[in-house]
Design an enzyme around this catalytic site. Structure first.
Site, short mmCIF file in Angstrom:
data_model
loop_
_atom_site.label_atom_id
_atom_site.label_comp_id
_atom_site.label_asym_id
_atom_site.label_seq_id
_atom_site.Cartn_x
_atom_site.Cartn_y
_atom_site.Cartn_z
N LYS A 163 25.23 17.70 24.38
CA LYS A 163 26.00 17.81 25.63
C LYS A 163 26.22 19.28 26.00
O LYS A 163 26.34 19.63 27.18
CB LYS A 163 27.32 17.05 25.51
CG LYS A 163 27.14 15.54 25.39
CD LYS A 163 26.45 14.95 26.61
CE LYS A 163 26.40 13.43 26.59
NZ LYS A 163 25.74 12.86 27.77
N SER A 168 29.90 16.02 28.77
CA SER A 168 31.07 15.48 28.07
C SER A 168 31.99 16.65 27.75
O SER A 168 31.54 17.81 27.73
CB SER A 168 30.62 14.82 26.77
OG SER A 168 31.70 14.60 25.89
N ASP A 189 12.48 4.74 29.81
CA ASP A 189 13.01 5.51 28.68
C ASP A 189 13.10 6.95 29.15
O ASP A 189 12.08 7.60 29.42
CB ASP A 189 12.05 5.38 27.49
CG ASP A 189 12.52 6.19 26.28
OD1 ASP A 189 13.52 6.92 26.39
OD2 ASP A 189 11.86 6.09 25.22
N TYR A 226 25.79 14.97 18.98
CA TYR A 226 26.21 14.66 20.36
C TYR A 226 26.78 15.92 21.03
O TYR A 226 26.46 16.24 22.17
CB TYR A 226 27.25 13.54 20.31
CG TYR A 226 27.73 13.03 21.65
CD1 TYR A 226 26.95 12.14 22.39
CD2 TYR A 226 28.97 13.41 22.17
CE1 TYR A 226 27.40 11.66 23.61
CE2 TYR A 226 29.42 12.93 23.38
CZ TYR A 226 28.63 12.05 24.10
OH TYR A 226 29.07 11.57 25.33
N1 LIG Z 1 32.24 6.57 27.36
C1 LIG Z 1 32.73 7.77 27.11
O1 LIG Z 1 33.83 7.91 26.54
C2 LIG Z 1 31.96 8.99 27.54
C3 LIG Z 1 32.60 10.25 27.47
C4 LIG Z 1 31.89 11.40 27.84
C5 LIG Z 1 30.59 11.29 28.30
N2 LIG Z 1 29.98 10.07 28.36
C6 LIG Z 1 28.60 10.03 28.83
O2 LIG Z 1 28.48 9.15 29.94
C7 LIG Z 1 27.14 8.64 29.99
C8 LIG Z 1 27.19 7.12 30.17
O3 LIG Z 1 27.80 6.56 29.01
P1 LIG Z 1 28.60 5.17 29.00
O4 LIG Z 1 29.94 5.44 28.49
O5 LIG Z 1 28.42 4.45 30.27
O6 LIG Z 1 27.81 4.46 27.80
P2 LIG Z 1 27.04 3.08 27.71
O7 LIG Z 1 26.61 2.96 26.30
O8 LIG Z 1 27.86 2.00 28.32
O9 LIG Z 1 25.77 3.33 28.68
C9 LIG Z 1 24.72 4.17 28.33
C10 LIG Z 1 23.44 3.58 28.93
O10 LIG Z 1 22.34 4.44 28.62
C11 LIG Z 1 21.23 3.62 28.29
N3 LIG Z 1 20.26 4.34 27.46
C12 LIG Z 1 20.37 4.69 26.15
N4 LIG Z 1 19.25 5.29 25.74
C13 LIG Z 1 18.41 5.32 26.82
C14 LIG Z 1 17.09 5.80 27.02
N5 LIG Z 1 16.38 6.37 26.03
N6 LIG Z 1 16.54 5.70 28.26
C15 LIG Z 1 17.23 5.10 29.26
N7 LIG Z 1 18.48 4.60 29.13
C16 LIG Z 1 19.05 4.71 27.92
C17 LIG Z 1 21.83 2.44 27.53
O11 LIG Z 1 20.95 1.32 27.53
C18 LIG Z 1 23.11 2.20 28.33
O12 LIG Z 1 22.91 1.24 29.37
C19 LIG Z 1 26.45 9.08 28.69
O13 LIG Z 1 25.64 10.21 28.95
C20 LIG Z 1 27.63 9.47 27.81
O14 LIG Z 1 27.28 10.41 26.82
C21 LIG Z 1 30.64 8.92 28.01
#
Ligand SMILES: NC(=O)c1ccc[n+]([C@@H]2O[C@H](COP(=O)([O-])OP(=O)(O)OC[C@H]3O[C@@H](n4cnc5c(N)ncnc54)[C@H](O)[C@@H]3O)[C@@H](O)[C@H]2O)c1
Length: 255
Positions: free
Chosen positions: A156, A139, A60, A152
């Site tokens: 970020k 982000s 975590d 969020y």
């Molecule tokens: N998908 C998008 O459009 C997007 C855009 C901008 C930024 N992001 C950022 O990219 C990163 C990855 O996101 P993603 O799109 O792969 O999302 P996702 O939901 O597929 O993956 C996020 C992962 O983080 C894990 N997670 C959540 N809480 C946690 C915790 N307390 N400890 C450890 N792990 C934890 C989840 O289990 C999951 O596997 C994030 O920081 C997200 O904010 C995503």
């Protein structure tokens, strides 16, 4: 020789969309990997698919004790740490009035406390290795006002600013560590589906149905390629930089 040959990289949120793309690409480029996520579901399959030395740890990112355990395990297994990708994150829908204090704190604890604790725990290990690279996944929400995800956005924005503080600290202490942030717009991952529908997981078809056809969305591999560059020695003079992966969404501005 791979672009990460010999390097030991920690990736958080490794079972999510971007984390999996990171793991696959970094493995192909010769890295040894410490992959972590809050749940272990699917971890064995991921490790088996990689073809490199890799371990998975349930972790975590909001827990200080968990971070100490991850750093100790990485050093015990591989003897060094060369890179950290603070990738784990979550999104909660709601403008500033709709967001409860509990939801605000949940988002902050994972997205911002998690990155703070990661930088704090791993920086000394990078120094012990003679230098390294920290990549914080922020982000475009750090640059844009997005009222429907107020917490969020704030989290970020915090990641963006913390990155610069860490970068300057590293420059001043000449410790050989760099810290940069990556700012995606939409990425085709389960997060997109979670936000739109409340579903906990999503198939590729569901992700495409929601994101496909929009020029806002890139593939997780596009983010992984940017992170790879920041982890590699090719970016050795980038420190405190913010790289937007957004097809010019931020510089286009309104309209
Ligand atoms: N998908 C998008 O459009 C997007 C855009 C901008 C930024 N992001 C950022 O990219 C990163 C990855 O996101 P993603 O799109 O792969 O999302 P996702 O939901 O597929 O993956 C996020 C992962 O983080 C894990 N997670 C959540 N809480 C946690 C915790 N307390 N400890 C450890 N792990 C934890 C989840 O289990 C999951 O596997 C994030 O920081 C997200 O904010 C995503």
């Amino acid at each position: 020789m791979g672009r990460l040959a010999g390097k030991v990289i920690i990736v958080t949120g490794a079972l999510g969309g971007i984390g999996r793309a990171d793991a696959a690409l970094f493995a192909r480029e010769g890295a040894r990997l410490v992959l972590t996520d809050i749940s272990a579901k699917g971890a064995e399959e991921l490790l088996a698919s990689l073809g490199t030395e890799a371990v998975f740890l349930q972790h975590d990112v909001a827990s200080e004790d968990d971070w100490a355990r991850v750093v100790a395990a990485a050093e015990e297994r591989f003897g060094r740490v060369d890179g950290l990708v603070n990738n784990a994150g979550l999104m909660v829908l709601g403008n500033v009035v709709q967001t409860s204090l509990a939801e605000w704190r949940r988002v902050m604890s994972v997205n911002l406390d998690g990155v703070f604790l990661g930088c704090r725990a791993v920086l000394p290990a990078l120094e012990r290795s003679g230098g390294g690279s920290i990549v914080n996944i922020s982000s475009i929400a750090a640059m844009h006002g997005m009222p429907f995800v107020a917490a969020y956005c704030a989290s970020k924005g915090g990641v963006r600013s913390l990155t610069k503080a860490v970068a300057v600290q590293c420059r001043q202490s000449k410790n050989g560590v760099r810290c940069n942030s990556v700012h995606p717009d939409g990425v085709k991952t389960p997060m997109v589906v979670k936000v739109a529908t409340g579903q906990e997981s999503a198939t590729r078809a569901e992700i495409e149905a929601l994101a496909g056809g929009s020029d806002r969305f890139c593939e997780p591999e596009d983010i992984a390629a940017t992170v790879l560059f920041l982890l590699s020695d090719e970016s050795r003079y980038l420190n405190g930089a913010e790289i937007m992966v957004d097809n010019a969404a931020v510089v286009t501005g309104p309209g």
